[in-house]
Every structure is written in C-alpha cells, then in structure tokens.
Design a protein around this motif. Structure first.
Motif, PDB file in Angstrom:
ATOM      1  N   SER A 150       4.112   5.729  -8.282  1.00 35.01           N
ATOM      2  CA  SER A 150       4.871   6.027  -9.502  1.00 35.01           C
ATOM      3  C   SER A 150       6.370   5.902  -9.273  1.00 35.01           C
ATOM      4  N   HIS A 191      -6.066  11.382 -12.506  1.00 32.13           N
ATOM      5  CA  HIS A 191      -4.653  11.748 -12.353  1.00 32.13           C
ATOM      6  C   HIS A 191      -4.504  13.194 -12.801  1.00 32.13           C
ATOM      7  N   GLY A 237       1.344   4.090 -11.603  1.00 34.71           N
ATOM      8  CA  GLY A 237       1.310   5.242 -12.499  1.00 34.71           C
ATOM      9  C   GLY A 237       2.180   5.054 -13.726  1.00 34.71           C
ATOM     10  N   GLU A 286      -0.262  11.019  -5.561  1.00 37.86           N
ATOM     11  CA  GLU A 286       0.672  10.264  -6.382  1.00 37.86           C
ATOM     12  C   GLU A 286       1.968  10.143  -5.592  1.00 37.86           C
ATOM     13  N   ILE A 319      -1.922   6.568  -6.328  1.00 39.58           N
ATOM     14  CA  ILE A 319      -1.106   6.148  -7.462  1.00 39.58           C
ATOM     15  C   ILE A 319       0.326   5.978  -6.961  1.00 39.58           C
ATOM     16  N   HIS A 356       1.578  15.424  -6.290  1.00 38.90           N
ATOM     17  CA  HIS A 356       2.854  14.728  -6.126  1.00 38.90           C
ATOM     18  C   HIS A 356       3.283  14.705  -4.663  1.00 38.90           C
ATOM     19  N   ASP A 384      -2.966  13.307 -16.289  1.00 37.83           N
ATOM     20  CA  ASP A 384      -1.733  13.876 -15.733  1.00 37.83           C
ATOM     21  C   ASP A 384      -1.696  15.379 -16.001  1.00 37.83           C
ATOM     22  N   THR A 433      -4.522  14.213  -7.562  1.00 35.74           N
ATOM     23  CA  THR A 433      -3.445  13.289  -7.169  1.00 35.74           C
ATOM     24  C   THR A 433      -2.125  14.058  -7.119  1.00 35.74           C
TER      25      THR A 433
END
Length: 276
Positions: A114, A10, A159, A88, A112, A43, A237, A41
């Motif tokens: 989220s 991540h 996530g 993500e 992922i 956004h 992250d 990953t």
C-alpha cells in the motif's frame, strides 16, 4: 456450500497501531457473517512520518506477538473458517530492500502493498493538499505509487489503489479516472505484467463519508479487466468486528458488472480463484 459473500482479505486488529479489536472477535464476526475464509493484514509501515496523533508504537507491528496470537487461535477454528496470516506493507522507495527482507523473514500467506506515505506525507492529513489543487495532489499520489511499484515486487496485490480520494477535501467529487488515465494505465499494466492483483477495498462504501465506489473505483476495475487483469481480492479494511465484509454484497455485484467472474484468495503466497 456456496457462501454468499467473498473471503475478506484485508482487516486489522489490536496488532495494528490504529485498531483495538481483539483477533478473536474479528474471527467470530466473520463466522457469524458466513465467510468461508479471512486473512489478517496488520499494518507495517517502516519510517512512517512523525505526526501528532501517531499511535504510541507507530505503525510497525510486533510481528512475533502477532504470529504467536494467530497460531494460538487457529486450531480452535479448524473446520469453522479458514484463517490466513498476512501483512499490509507500507511502500516508500527507500524502504524497498528493507520491506523485501522483512517479508522474506516470515511465512506470510498474503502480502498487500500500500501507498500510505507519498514523499514523506500521508494523504490522510489535510496538509497534503495545502497550497495546490486536488488534481495536482492526486497526480503526485499516483506517480509515487508507480515509482514504488517499480522498485518493489514482493507482494500479491496493490492495496486500495485510489485510497487518496477517501481523504481529499472534496472526496471523490472532482475525481475521474479519465483525468489520470495515463498514469493509472501505467500502474495497471505494471501490475498485470508482474502477475499482481488489486485489493477491492470497500471501506469507502461504508465509512462515515461514504463514497459511491470502492477503492479502486469501478472505472479502474473495468480498465484493469480490459487490459487483461484478472486477480482481485476483496477487503473490508475493517478495524472493528462489525465492519468485516462491509458492503461486500454491493462490491460483488459491481465487480461482476466490470467483467470479473472470479476472485482470489491466497495461502502460502499462492492464489486460488473462487467463482463469484
């Protein structure tokens, strides 16, 4: 060779709206820290609410440019580190079909899912908590997470399950798994029944307002394991190179104490378990 730290699955680069980090610098940092594998990953949050400090291009990644940069760098690191290409995806109930079509349009190694936007508000902002108790805000966030998961299934891990505690007015001071056990158990059971895992996200451990737990918290990880869950990935992250694998040593010992003996990494959406 056994690597001391798990793979970091991540992280974000300049391809995400909230990072300026060059992809190459992230790779070099991961190598320097002895990681065997990483996954980018970036956004992708369709229909993110209009906020005054949004990035110029919002939180929708230019996927073609992201893919092109990744493929241009990957050959140079063959034999040095395993590089994977992920996303993500930001869940919202009305976006389930759009997110599904988007993910199916690209050969992602890892996805992922989220919950960044809860009923058109992001818990990152103080406005999410105004006019109500933190408990009410937390409950809405967890209920919306389950609502999203019941509509969307094209992902590998959830996530940072209790992401909201990073930004609540009192952070985790008033947060206990037991207060939300019913809804959290429903989320965990849904994940297990659908063969999905958890992102053990360490950002809360090393950030400015550092907390005692990763996201999700130790109590949630214990409960996930008790219920039969065994798929976890590690994610820093990171949005800058120095944060890659941040506090992975702490998180590794914590998940082992929760009963986990392996973690997962993904390639072409297929999981591989690695001994801790």
């Amino acid at each position: 060779m056994i690597n001391s730290l798990p793979a970091d699955f991540h992280m974000h680069t300049h391809n995400s709206g909230d990072s300026d980090a060059p992809m190459k610098d992230m790779i070099e940092s991961a190598i320097q820290k002895g990681l065997s594998a990483i996954c980018f990953t970036e956004h992708n949050d369709f229909d993110y609410p209009d906020m005054p400090d949004n990035p110029p291009d919002g939180f929708e990644v230019n996927t073609e440019a992201y893919r092109e940069e990744f493929l241009s760098l990957k050959p140079a690191y063959e034999g040095k580190i395993e590089l994977n290409w992920g996303i993500e995806i930001g869940m919202q109930p009305h976006l389930s079909d759009k997110n599904n079509d988007y993910i199916n349009s690209y050969p992602f190694d890892f996805v992922i899912a989220s919950n960044h936007v809860c009923h058109r508000k992001d818990p990152y902002y103080p406005s999410f908590y105004e006019g109500r108790s933190e408990k009410e805000a937390f409950l809405e966030f967890f209920e919306s997470t389950l609502e999203n998961l019941e509509k969307f299934n094209n992902y590998d891990v959830l996530g940072h399950l209790d992401y909201i505690v990073r930004y609540a007015p009192s952070f985790d001071k008033n947060y206990r798994y037991a207060d939300y056990a019913d809804i959290l158990d429903a989320i965990l059971k849904h994940l297990i029944e659908n063969g999905k895992g958890l992102d053990v996200n360490t950002k809360s451990l090393y950030s400015k307002n550092a907390l005692a737990n990763p996201n999700p918290s130790k109590d949630i990880l214990i409960r996930y394991r008790e219920l039969g869950g065994d798929i976890i990935t590690f994610g820093s992250d990171a949005h800058v190179p120095e944060h890659i694998a941040g506090c992975f040593d702490v998180a590794t010992e914590m998940v082992k104490a929760c009963g986990f003996t392996h973690y997962a990494k993904f390639s072409q959406r297929k999981q591989e378990f690695i001994k801790l």
